[in-house]
Design a protein around this motif. Structure first.
Motif, PDB file in Angstrom:
ATOM      1  N   LYS A   1       0.820  -1.212   0.000  1.00 36.79           N
ATOM      2  CA  LYS A   1       0.000   0.000   0.000  1.00 36.79           C
ATOM      3  C   LYS A   1       0.850   1.257   0.000  1.00 36.79           C
ATOM      4  N   GLY A   2       2.176   1.097   0.157  1.00 38.27           N
ATOM      5  CA  GLY A   2       3.071   2.243   0.145  1.00 38.27           C
ATOM      6  C   GLY A   2       3.840   2.377   1.441  1.00 38.27           C
ATOM      7  N   ASP A   3       4.988   3.043   1.383  1.00 41.91           N
ATOM      8  CA  ASP A   3       5.840   3.199   2.559  1.00 41.91           C
ATOM      9  C   ASP A   3       5.191   4.043   3.648  1.00 41.91           C
ATOM     10  N   ILE A   4       4.115   4.741   3.306  1.00 43.35           N
ATOM     11  CA  ILE A   4       3.464   5.552   4.336  1.00 43.35           C
ATOM     12  C   ILE A   4       2.623   4.680   5.273  1.00 43.35           C
ATOM     13  N   GLN A   5       2.412   3.419   4.881  1.00 42.13           N
ATOM     14  CA  GLN A   5       1.655   2.519   5.749  1.00 42.13           C
ATOM     15  C   GLN A   5       2.443   2.298   7.034  1.00 42.13           C
ATOM     16  N   PRO A   6       1.888   2.634   8.191  1.00 40.84           N
ATOM     17  CA  PRO A   6       2.679   2.566   9.424  1.00 40.84           C
ATOM     18  C   PRO A   6       2.880   1.141   9.917  1.00 40.84           C
ATOM     19  N   TYR A   7       3.932   0.977  10.695  1.00 37.92           N
ATOM     20  CA  TYR A   7       4.130  -0.272  11.425  1.00 37.92           C
ATOM     21  C   TYR A   7       3.122  -0.334  12.574  1.00 37.92           C
ATOM     22  N   VAL A   8       2.840  -1.541  13.017  1.00 38.47           N
ATOM     23  CA  VAL A   8       1.977  -1.723  14.185  1.00 38.47           C
ATOM     24  C   VAL A   8       2.766  -2.463  15.257  1.00 38.47           C
ATOM     25  N   HIS A   9       2.299  -2.344  16.479  1.00 39.21           N
ATOM     26  CA  HIS A   9       2.977  -3.013  17.597  1.00 39.21           C
ATOM     27  C   HIS A   9       2.932  -4.525  17.420  1.00 39.21           C
ATOM     28  N   LEU A  10       4.040  -5.179  17.705  1.00 38.47           N
ATOM     29  CA  LEU A  10       4.139  -6.634  17.613  1.00 38.47           C
ATOM     30  C   LEU A  10       4.316  -7.201  19.012  1.00 38.47           C
ATOM     31  N   ASN A  11       3.471  -8.153  19.354  1.00 40.38           N
ATOM     32  CA  ASN A  11       3.572  -8.817  20.653  1.00 40.38           C
ATOM     33  C   ASN A  11       4.029 -10.257  20.436  1.00 40.38           C
ATOM     34  N   LEU A  12       5.179 -10.598  20.982  1.00 34.85           N
ATOM     35  CA  LEU A  12       5.686 -11.970  20.960  1.00 34.85           C
ATOM     36  C   LEU A  12       5.768 -12.443  22.409  1.00 34.85           C
TER      37      LEU A  12
END
Length: 209
Positions: free
Chosen positions: A83-94
């Motif tokens: 969708k493009g580099d502007i798509q933000p990262y989201v928190h990852l829970n491991l």
């Protein structure tokens, strides 16, 4: 002197009846006080089973909180990146304890970025993988691409912008090869690691075959 009055036949019958009832009442109390064996045909569970049940109950009622980690985890999937580099990262829970131990070990300088990337992709693989009898799970493969002093990935503050980032290509897969059926389950990502953050970028998991 007058002779003692003899009890009437009716009195004698009532007295005998009351005495017998009292004796039976005390006898019933004594029987109730005795421990009774379990009914026939109902066996008591073996001690080993009782221990397992108690352990399971203890696990269900006692949940240990996850190990605190000293780094932040973020993820962006392959579909999101399209969708493009502007798509933000989201928190990852491991939540797995082993990978959280490794995150803290990297933060303390005890393991390399490649070793950490291997543990992260392994944790993600097992999060999405559905195990089965005939799967053979391979060791994760990692390939460190380069070290950068520039802003890639976007970091959270000015201090982080000046620190090096390791970029590692990581993959873990499993193969099903049984009875003329061949299938591959694979997890892939580009993992970017700085001193305080882990960015899992371009992550994908698929099963082919």
């Amino acid at each position: 002197p007058k002779s003692p009055m003899k009890a009437s036949p009716v009195f004698n019958r009532l007295h005998k009846h009351e005495t017998a009832s009292t004796r039976n009442h005390h006898h019933a109390k004594e029987e109730d006080a005795k421990p009774r064996p379990p009914p026939k045909g109902i066996a008591s569970p073996p001690p080993s089973l009782l221990k397992r049940l108690e352990a399971a109950a203890s696990e269900n009622t006692t949940t240990n909180p996850p190990i605190p980690i000293k780094m932040n985890l973020h993820i962006r999937t392959k579909d999101d990146k399209k969708k493009g580099d502007i798509q933000p990262y989201v928190h990852l829970n491991l939540p797995q304890s082993d990978v959280r131990h490794q995150i803290n070990a990297f933060h303390s300088g005890k393991i390399s970025a490649c070793a950490l990337a291997s543990d992260v992709i392994t944790a993600l693989f097992h999060r999405d993988f559905v195990p089965g009898t005939h799967w053979n799970i391979d060791t994760a493969t990692v390939d460190e691409l380069l070290l950068l002093d520039r802003e890639d990935p976007p970091l959270v503050n000015e201090e982080e912008r000046t620190k090096k980032t390791s970029i590692v290509k990581a993959e873990k897969q499993a193969v099903w090869d049984w009875k003329d059926v061949y299938s591959v389950a694979s997890a892939k990502a580009t993992i970017k690691i700085s001193s305080g953050d882990i960015y899992v970028d371009d992550y994908s998991y698929y099963v082919a075959g």
